[in-house]
Design an enzyme around this catalytic site. Structure first.
Site, PDB file in Angstrom:
ATOM      1  N   LYS A 198     -21.767   1.146 -29.317  1.00 49.18           N
ATOM      2  CA  LYS A 198     -21.014  -0.076 -29.049  1.00 49.18           C
ATOM      3  C   LYS A 198     -21.158  -0.983 -30.265  1.00 49.18           C
ATOM      4  O   LYS A 198     -22.265  -1.332 -30.670  1.00 49.18           O
ATOM      5  CB  LYS A 198     -21.585  -0.751 -27.808  1.00 49.18           C
ATOM      6  CG  LYS A 198     -20.895  -2.038 -27.434  1.00 49.18           C
ATOM      7  CD  LYS A 198     -21.463  -2.572 -26.124  1.00 49.18           C
ATOM      8  CE  LYS A 198     -20.809  -3.866 -25.720  1.00 49.18           C
ATOM      9  NZ  LYS A 198     -21.411  -4.408 -24.494  1.00 49.18           N
TER      10      LYS A 198
ATOM     11  N   LYS B  98     -17.122   2.394 -28.190  1.00 53.81           N
ATOM     12  CA  LYS B  98     -16.453   1.153 -27.842  1.00 53.81           C
ATOM     13  C   LYS B  98     -16.510   0.191 -29.026  1.00 53.81           C
ATOM     14  O   LYS B  98     -17.585   0.028 -29.594  1.00 53.81           O
ATOM     15  CB  LYS B  98     -17.191   0.568 -26.642  1.00 53.81           C
ATOM     16  CG  LYS B  98     -16.760  -0.793 -26.222  1.00 53.81           C
ATOM     17  CD  LYS B  98     -17.633  -1.245 -25.109  1.00 53.81           C
ATOM     18  CE  LYS B  98     -17.214  -2.659 -24.777  1.00 53.81           C
ATOM     19  NZ  LYS B  98     -18.087  -3.301 -23.864  1.00 53.81           N
TER      20      LYS B  98
HETATM   21  C1  PBG Z   1     -21.280  -6.437 -21.844  1.00 56.76           C
HETATM   22  C2  PBG Z   1     -19.911  -5.920 -22.033  1.00 56.76           C
HETATM   23  C3  PBG Z   1     -18.915  -6.414 -22.899  1.00 56.76           C
HETATM   24  C4  PBG Z   1     -17.796  -5.597 -22.708  1.00 56.76           C
HETATM   25  C5  PBG Z   1     -18.114  -4.652 -21.741  1.00 56.76           C
HETATM   26  N1  PBG Z   1     -19.451  -4.850 -21.350  1.00 56.76           N
HETATM   27  C6  PBG Z   1     -18.903  -7.610 -23.776  1.00 56.76           C
HETATM   28  C7  PBG Z   1     -19.852  -7.765 -24.884  1.00 56.76           C
HETATM   29  O1  PBG Z   1     -20.596  -6.863 -25.268  1.00 56.76           O
HETATM   30  O2  PBG Z   1     -19.875  -8.864 -25.417  1.00 56.76           O
HETATM   31  C8  PBG Z   1     -16.479  -5.756 -23.408  1.00 56.76           C
HETATM   32  C9  PBG Z   1     -15.315  -5.077 -22.759  1.00 56.76           C
HETATM   33  C10 PBG Z   1     -13.989  -5.480 -23.271  1.00 56.76           C
HETATM   34  O3  PBG Z   1     -13.846  -6.212 -24.272  1.00 56.76           O
HETATM   35  O4  PBG Z   1     -12.988  -5.054 -22.662  1.00 56.76           O
HETATM   36  N2  PBG Z   1     -21.632  -6.517 -20.498  1.00 56.76           N
END
Ligand code: PBG
Length: 354
Positions: free
Chosen positions: A224, A277
């Site tokens: 991520k 992601k």
């Molecule tokens: C954290 C989380 C995030 C997303 C999914 N889980 C946000 C972040 O890391 O700041 C982002 C998902 C998206 O942008 O569609 N719980």
């Protein structure tokens, strides 16, 4: 040499074209009818490739629109059940739950409360739709008053003495285990930890196993990135950090070899799925993981900013929404994703069935 009739110019005369001896190599032979194109299509897209994210909020009969994500809502539990029911009817087998708690605090108590919003949603969804696969996002950021993904090295809660590593790692793992176990207790089918703290998968696996949940899989947000594409989500889930950023735990967008290291650790720690992601700016990373871990189901998260860009351009009449969405999604599959988490899931499933 080849003789063709010059039909384009409305001229019945025969014309001679030099093809330099290359006329047997014609890839277009396989493209000139829909049936042929379908016969040689390498990648397919189907509703059961999709995982549909839902934002669950307290209240009844709530469908609160999210300005930067047209078509996406914060839903009360009753509405989340209806949304999941219509997704399931379109052939989408699973949802991914995010919760909006009633109140926030430095630890995020509602995250692991038996009557927390996600726990309520899991129970209602499994009762109404037993065949639905309910996946839960496990992180602290939507629940903590400071908006960070972990406990902070900030005992006074005044943010005055923060060190570079202010998001505490191993202390946070204790909380993540409690959240995962409480989701499993409520009936979650798959646990998806998204915080990018070291050792998360190992800790949650041990926690689940110790509570008789050895058969609950972990879908690890293995790779991520610290991405600006999460902007709209942070409005949707109210999870923006109140100060600082997430660059001490989420990955640097410049790195791909490090992604393999992250994924390898998660696989070793027992991840049943691995995820990349965001998706669109990271198709190379999806492809690398696909080649490197062919035995592990690979998930791409088509994130909120990617959704918002397409919706905004389509609303202006600048892009054909249906064609662009399906092209983006097939691109993620072609790169190597087995499953795609996407806010377009219901629209895409509808178009694929037409
Ligand atoms: C954290 C989380 C995030 C997303 C999914 N889980 C946000 C972040 O890391 O700041 C982002 C998902 C998206 O942008 O569609 N719980």
């Amino acid at each position: 040499m080849i003789h063709v009739s010059d039909k384009l110019n409305g001229n019945a005369q025969s014309t001679t074209i030099s093809t330099a001896g290359e006329f047997t190599k014609r890839p277009r032979r396989l493209r000139h009818s829909p049936a042929l194109r379908s016969m040689v299509r390498e990648t397919t897209l189907a509703p059961d490739d999709f995982i549909y994210p839902l934002f669950v909020a307290h209240g009844h009969n709530v469908r609160q629109p999210i300005a930067s994500m047209p078509g996406v809502y914060q839903l009360s539990v009753d509405q989340a059940v209806e949304e999941a029911r219509s997704a399931l009817a379109l052939g989408i087998p699973s949802v991914l739950l995010f919760g909006l708690p009633a109140s926030k605090d430095p630890v995020g108590e509602e995250n692991f409360a038996d009557d927390g919003i996600v726990q309520q949603a899991i129970r209602a969804l499994k009762a109404a739709l037993p065949d639905l696969i309910v996946i839960t996002d496990v992180c602290l950021c939507e629940y903590t008053s400071h908006g960070h993904c972990g406990l902070l090295n900030d005992p006074e809660h005044n943010h005055e003495h923060l060190t570079a590593d202010y998001v505490l790692n191993d202390e946070t793992l204790e909380v993540l285990i409690q959240v995962a176990v409480s989701h499993a207790n409520a009936g979650a089918d798959i646990i998806a930890p998204s915080g990018m703290l070291d050792g998360t998968v190992c800790a949650i696996r041990q926690g689940l196993d110790a509570h008789d949940f050895a058969l609950i899989p972990i879908m690890a947000y293995a790779v991520k990135y610290a991405s600006a594409f999460y902007g709209p989500f942070r409005e949707a889930a109210d999870g923006a950090p109140k100060f600082g950023d997430r660059r001490t735990h989420q990955m640097d967008p410049a790195n791909a070899r490090e992604a393999i290291r992250e994924a390898a650790l998660d696989v070793e720690e027992g991840a049943d799925f691995i995820m990349v992601k965001p998706a669109l700016a990271y198709l190379d990373v999806i492809h690398r993981l696909h080649l490197r871990f062919p035995e592990t189901p690979l998930v791409a998260y088509n994130v909120s900013g990617e959704y918002a860009m397409v919706k905004a351009a389509a609303a202006n009449g600048w892009l054909d929404e249906q064609k662009v969405v399906l092209e983006n999604l097939i691109g993620m599959k072609r790169a190597g994703a087995d499953l795609i988490i996407t806010y377009h899931a219901k629209d895409a499933a509808t178009w694929l069935r037409e």
